[in-house]
Design a protein around this motif. Structure first.
Motif, short mmCIF file in Angstrom:
data_model
loop_
_atom_site.label_atom_id
_atom_site.label_comp_id
_atom_site.label_asym_id
_atom_site.label_seq_id
_atom_site.Cartn_x
_atom_site.Cartn_y
_atom_site.Cartn_z
N ALA A 94 -2.30 -5.07 -12.42
CA ALA A 94 -1.64 -3.77 -12.29
C ALA A 94 -0.36 -3.72 -13.12
O ALA A 94 0.23 -4.74 -13.46
N GLU A 95 0.03 -2.50 -13.45
CA GLU A 95 1.28 -2.29 -14.16
C GLU A 95 2.11 -1.29 -13.39
O GLU A 95 1.69 -0.78 -12.35
N ALA A 96 3.30 -1.01 -13.94
CA ALA A 96 4.20 -0.06 -13.28
C ALA A 96 3.79 1.35 -13.64
O ALA A 96 4.50 2.08 -14.33
N GLU A 97 2.61 1.72 -13.20
CA GLU A 97 2.16 3.09 -13.43
C GLU A 97 1.35 3.52 -12.22
O GLU A 97 0.74 2.70 -11.53
N ARG A 98 1.34 4.83 -11.98
CA ARG A 98 0.70 5.36 -10.78
C ARG A 98 -0.81 5.26 -10.88
O ARG A 98 -1.41 5.81 -11.82
N GLN A 99 -1.44 4.55 -9.95
CA GLN A 99 -2.91 4.47 -9.87
C GLN A 99 -3.28 4.57 -8.39
O GLN A 99 -3.54 3.55 -7.74
N PRO A 100 -3.29 5.80 -7.86
CA PRO A 100 -3.50 5.96 -6.42
C PRO A 100 -4.82 5.36 -5.94
O PRO A 100 -4.90 4.87 -4.81
N GLY A 101 -5.85 5.35 -6.79
CA GLY A 101 -7.13 4.77 -6.39
C GLY A 101 -7.01 3.28 -6.12
O GLY A 101 -7.64 2.75 -5.19
N VAL A 102 -6.21 2.59 -6.91
CA VAL A 102 -6.00 1.16 -6.69
C VAL A 102 -5.21 0.96 -5.39
O VAL A 102 -5.52 0.08 -4.59
N PHE A 103 -4.21 1.80 -5.17
CA PHE A 103 -3.43 1.69 -3.92
C PHE A 103 -4.34 1.84 -2.71
O PHE A 103 -4.30 1.04 -1.77
N GLU A 104 -5.18 2.89 -2.73
CA GLU A 104 -6.04 3.14 -1.57
C GLU A 104 -7.05 2.00 -1.39
O GLU A 104 -7.34 1.59 -0.26
N ALA A 105 -7.60 1.48 -2.49
CA ALA A 105 -8.56 0.37 -2.39
C ALA A 105 -7.89 -0.86 -1.78
O ALA A 105 -8.46 -1.54 -0.91
N LEU A 106 -6.67 -1.16 -2.21
CA LEU A 106 -5.96 -2.33 -1.69
C LEU A 106 -5.57 -2.13 -0.22
O LEU A 106 -5.73 -3.04 0.60
N ASP A 107 -5.09 -0.96 0.11
CA ASP A 107 -4.68 -0.67 1.49
C ASP A 107 -5.88 -0.75 2.44
O ASP A 107 -5.80 -1.36 3.52
N THR A 108 -7.01 -0.17 2.02
CA THR A 108 -8.24 -0.22 2.82
C THR A 108 -8.72 -1.66 2.97
O THR A 108 -9.14 -2.08 4.05
N ALA A 109 -8.66 -2.42 1.87
CA ALA A 109 -9.10 -3.82 1.92
C ALA A 109 -8.25 -4.63 2.89
O ALA A 109 -8.77 -5.43 3.67
N MET A 110 -6.93 -4.42 2.88
CA MET A 110 -6.06 -5.20 3.77
C MET A 110 -6.35 -4.87 5.23
O MET A 110 -6.39 -5.77 6.09
N ASP A 111 -6.59 -3.60 5.54
CA ASP A 111 -6.97 -3.22 6.91
C ASP A 111 -8.28 -3.90 7.32
O ASP A 111 -8.39 -4.47 8.40
N ALA A 112 -9.26 -3.83 6.42
CA ALA A 112 -10.58 -4.39 6.74
C ALA A 112 -10.49 -5.90 6.94
O ALA A 112 -11.09 -6.45 7.87
N LEU A 113 -9.71 -6.58 6.10
CA LEU A 113 -9.58 -8.03 6.22
C LEU A 113 -8.87 -8.41 7.52
O LEU A 113 -9.17 -9.42 8.15
N ALA A 114 -7.92 -7.59 7.95
CA ALA A 114 -7.18 -7.89 9.18
C ALA A 114 -8.04 -7.67 10.42
O ALA A 114 -7.84 -8.31 11.45
#
Ligand SMILES: [Zn+2]
Length: 251
Positions: A101-121
């Motif tokens: 990732a870089e310092a640029e807005r990629q909301p799809g990556v944010f949502e994928a990572l956030d969803t993944a962290m919830d699922a893993l927990a």
């Protein structure tokens, strides 16, 4: 203020810490939290890796390090500390985002990572290997690197229902049986291709087996297309996944 997932933190100087966040509005963001380790430090207790919250920071253009004002944790995800596979999966997801990732807005990556962290927990133990694989594939896809499963990456012919193809990492997908005989990539039959399609969509196949072989496939794909080198946390994760020595195939 932006939603943000804490990926990593380390001490800086005598009293400060530097945190690396993946944020919804600014992509990857490094911030310094001054004085958080002193006796009067506040908020350090909830600065736990892989938490999501609302980050307030003074973000200056053209700078690599910004000043953190506040982080209000909304999801602590304590479940990630319950076992080593959960934590290793979260670490691999975080490393994947940190290397690409870089310092640029990629909301799809944010949502994928956030969803993944919830699922893993939260995944039940029996669903955890599949959840780890789905997390890595959905983040990879959010970066724009989904593998082509059908038709053949070389000749464009659709694969037959029982055809066993071979993965071609350089071409980024599956070769049909006739193009695949001179490829060294792992064999991928119809069951494995359907399982991969499910995992890319963030769904867990009920019949998922060969977890270690699936992990090797996603690890090699990431090394080839996303990270340009093998991720350290994926090598560690490999020893924790169930599965025998076979290839990803429909034996
Ligand atoms: Zn072909």
């Amino acid at each position: 203020m932006t939603r943000a997932i804490l990926l990593r933190g380390y001490d800086y100087g005598d009293t400060s810490r530097i945190f690396r966040f993946y944020t919804r509005e600014h992509g990857l963001l490094s911030v310094i939290a001054k004085g958080v380790r002193g006796r009067s430090g506040k908020g350090a207790a909830v600065m736990s890796s892989f938490a999501t919250g609302e980050l307030t920071a003074y973000v200056k253009p053209q700078r690599d390090l910004h000043t953190m004002k506040d982080f209000q944790c909304t999801r602590l995800r304590e479940g990630l500390g319950r076992d080593v596979l959960r934590f290793a999966g979260a670490s691999a997801a975080a490393e994947l985002v940190l290397v690409h990732a870089e310092a640029e807005r990629q909301p799809g990556v944010f949502e994928a990572l956030d969803t993944a962290m919830d699922a893993l927990a939260e995944a039940p133990p029996g669903r955890l290997p599949g959840t780890v694989l789905a997390s890595l594939w959905t983040i990879t896809e959010a970066f724009g690197f989904a593998p082509q499963l059908d038709p053949c990456v070389r000749c464009d012919t659709p694969l037959g229902g029982d055809e066993v193809g071979r993965f071609d990492f350089a071409a980024g997908g599956v070769r049909c049986a006739s193009c695949g005989h001179d490829s060294a990539g792992p064999r991928v039959g119809p069951v494995a291709r359907r399982q991969l399609a499910d995992l890319l969509a963030g769904e867990l196949p009920d019949d998922l087996t060969h977890g270690r072989q699936h992990l090797a496939l996603v690890s090699d794909f990431i090394a080839y297309h996303v990270a340009s080198k093998p991720l350290k946390s994926l090598a560690f994760l490999g020893g924790l996944m169930p599965g025998g020595p076979e290839e990803v195939t429909d034996a």
